[in-house]
Design a protein around this motif. Structure first.
Motif, PDB file in Angstrom:
ATOM      1  N   ALA A   1       0.838  -1.206   0.000  1.00  0.00           N
ATOM      2  CA  ALA A   1       0.000   0.000   0.000  1.00  0.00           C
ATOM      3  C   ALA A   1       0.872   1.254   0.000  1.00  0.00           C
ATOM      4  CB  ALA A   1      -0.928  -0.005   1.210  1.00  0.00           C
TER       5      ALA A   1
ATOM      6  N   ALA B   1       0.924   3.999  -3.022  1.00  0.00           N
ATOM      7  CA  ALA B   1       0.740   5.442  -2.844  1.00  0.00           C
ATOM      8  C   ALA B   1       1.821   6.194  -3.615  1.00  0.00           C
ATOM      9  CB  ALA B   1       0.791   5.793  -1.356  1.00  0.00           C
TER      10      ALA B   1
ATOM     11  N   VAL C   1      -4.013  10.740   2.013  1.00  0.00           N
ATOM     12  CA  VAL C   1      -3.820   9.326   1.674  1.00  0.00           C
ATOM     13  C   VAL C   1      -3.588   8.574   2.975  1.00  0.00           C
ATOM     14  CG1 VAL C   1      -2.436   7.646   0.397  1.00  0.00           C
ATOM     15  CG2 VAL C   1      -2.772   9.943  -0.547  1.00  0.00           C
TER      16      VAL C   1
ATOM     17  N   VAL D   1      -2.873   4.777   4.386  1.00  0.00           N
ATOM     18  CA  VAL D   1      -2.587   3.389   4.018  1.00  0.00           C
ATOM     19  C   VAL D   1      -2.728   2.495   5.252  1.00  0.00           C
ATOM     20  CG1 VAL D   1      -1.038   4.149   2.163  1.00  0.00           C
ATOM     21  CG2 VAL D   1      -0.059   3.389   4.315  1.00  0.00           C
TER      22      VAL D   1
ATOM     23  N   VAL E   1      -5.992   1.296   0.952  1.00  0.00           N
ATOM     24  CA  VAL E   1      -5.671   2.711   0.734  1.00  0.00           C
ATOM     25  C   VAL E   1      -6.952   3.525   0.587  1.00  0.00           C
ATOM     26  CG1 VAL E   1      -4.332   4.347  -0.635  1.00  0.00           C
ATOM     27  CG2 VAL E   1      -3.702   1.939  -0.673  1.00  0.00           C
TER      28      VAL E   1
END
Ligand SMILES: *Cc1c(COP(=O)(O)O)cnc(C)c1O
Length: 257
Positions: A66, A70, A184, A186, A202
Motif C-alpha cells: 500500500a 501510494a 492518503v 494506508v 488505501v
C-alpha cells in the motif's frame, strides 16, 4: 498444525476463529454477483472503520504494498517529498519514495520521540516546492503515536498532500482522515483489523484523487484509477484476481469490529 500461540508482536494479530474459518469457503467467480456482494460489503465496512466517505481500495499485498502503491500513483519524477522519520517504518516510506523517483527530503527525529509539528512546519516553509508530506501515524518500531491533527495544521498553504502510514493504527487507534485532512491513508489487514496478512488498503481524499489524475502511474498492478473503476462497476470487481479467501476472512473481522 501448529498450536495457537499468544503472539506478542504488532502483527499479525490473532485472527478470530470466525475469520480464520471463513478462509475455508469455496472459491467463487470473481466476475460474478456473489463476489460483487462480498467486495461491496467489505469496502462498505472498511469505510466505516476508516471513518471516511471515500472509497477504500484493496490490493493483494502486505502493507508495504500500500505504501508503494501510494508512491506509484502520486509521485511524478523528481517531485519533492518530505518524509518525517522517527523509526523503522518512516525510513521504509522514505526509501520507497526514493525508489519511485521522488526527490526525498528526510526530517529525522530521535527514535522513541514523536514527529514535532513545529519542525515539520519549518521544513515545509523553508522549501515551498515540497508537494507531499509523509508521516507514520503509529511508529510501530518505537510505539510512538504522532499527533496527526497538529501535523496537518503545520502544513503551510493547500498544495501539499498529507500521506499517512496508518498500518498499525487503523482499527486500533482513532484516526479520522476526512475530519483531520489526511489525503492518503494506508492500512493493512493483519494489525488492528484482526484479519490474516495479505491485504493492503488505501483511502484517498478528493485532492489526492485529483493528483492521481494528473500523475502518470508507474504501475499497472498498483493503479488506483483502475482499482476504482472496477470497484465502482454495478457489481464491484477488482482489475485482476483478488485474494478471495482473505476477503472472506476480512469480512468476518469487520463484522466483529
Ligand atoms: C507493519 C507495518 C508496516 C509494514 O507492513 P507489512 O504488512 O509488513 O508490509 C508498515 N508501517 C507500519 C507503521 C507498520 O506497523
Amino acid at each position: 498444525m501448529t498450536h495457537r500461540q499468544y503472539l506478542m508482536i504488532p502483527g499479525p494479530t490473532p485472527v478470530p476463529a470466525r475469520a480464520a474459518l471463513a478462509e475455508a469457503a469455496p472459491m467463487i467467480n470473481h466476475r460474478g454477483p456473489e463476489f460483487g456482494a462480498l467486495l461491496g460489503e467489505v469496502t462498505g465496512a472498511l469505510k466505516r472503520v476508516f471513518r471516511t466517505t471515500h472509497q477504500v481500495l484493496i490490493f493483494p499485498a502486505a502493507g508495504t504494498g500500500a505504501m508503494e502503491a501510494a508512491a506509484a500513483n502520486l509521485v511524478a519524477p523528481g517531485e519533492r517529498v518530505l518524509v518525517a522519520v522517527a523509526g523503522e517504518f518512516g525510513a521504509r516510506f522514505a526509501e520507497i519514495m526514493r525508489v519511485m523517483g521522488a526527490d526525498v527530503r528526510v526530517l529525522e527525529f530521535p527514535w522513541g520521540t514523536p514527529v514535532d509539528p513545529a519542525e515539520v512546519n519549518r521544513a515545509l516553509e523553508a522549501d515551498r516546492s515540497i508537494r507531499i508530506l509523509v508521516v507514520t501515524h503509529n511508529e510501530t518500531s518505537t510505539g510512538v503515536t504522532m499527533d496527526l491533527p497538529a501535523l496537518r495544521r503545520s502544513i503551510p498553504g493547500d498544495d501539499v498532500l498529507f500521506v499517512v502510514d496508518a498500518i498499525s493504527s487503523v482499527g486500533a487507534i482513532d484516526v479520522h482522515p476526512d475530519e483531520w485532512g489526511i489525503d492518503v491513508l494506508v492500512g493493512a489487514s493483519q494489525k488492528g483489523l484482526m484479519a490474516p496478512p495479505g491485504l493492503a488498503l488505501v483511502a484517498l481524499s478528493e485532492e489526492a484523487w485529483e493528483k492521481v489524475g494528473r500523475t502518470r502511474c508507474q504501475s499497472v498492478y498498483w493503479s488506483f484509477v483502475r482499482a476504482r473503476e472496477f470497484l465502482e462497476r454495478p457489481s464491484p470487481q477488482t482489475p485482476y484476481t483478488p485474494a478471495v479467501s482473505l476477503l472472506y476472512a476480512l469480512r468476518e473481522s469487520l463484522r466483529l469490529l
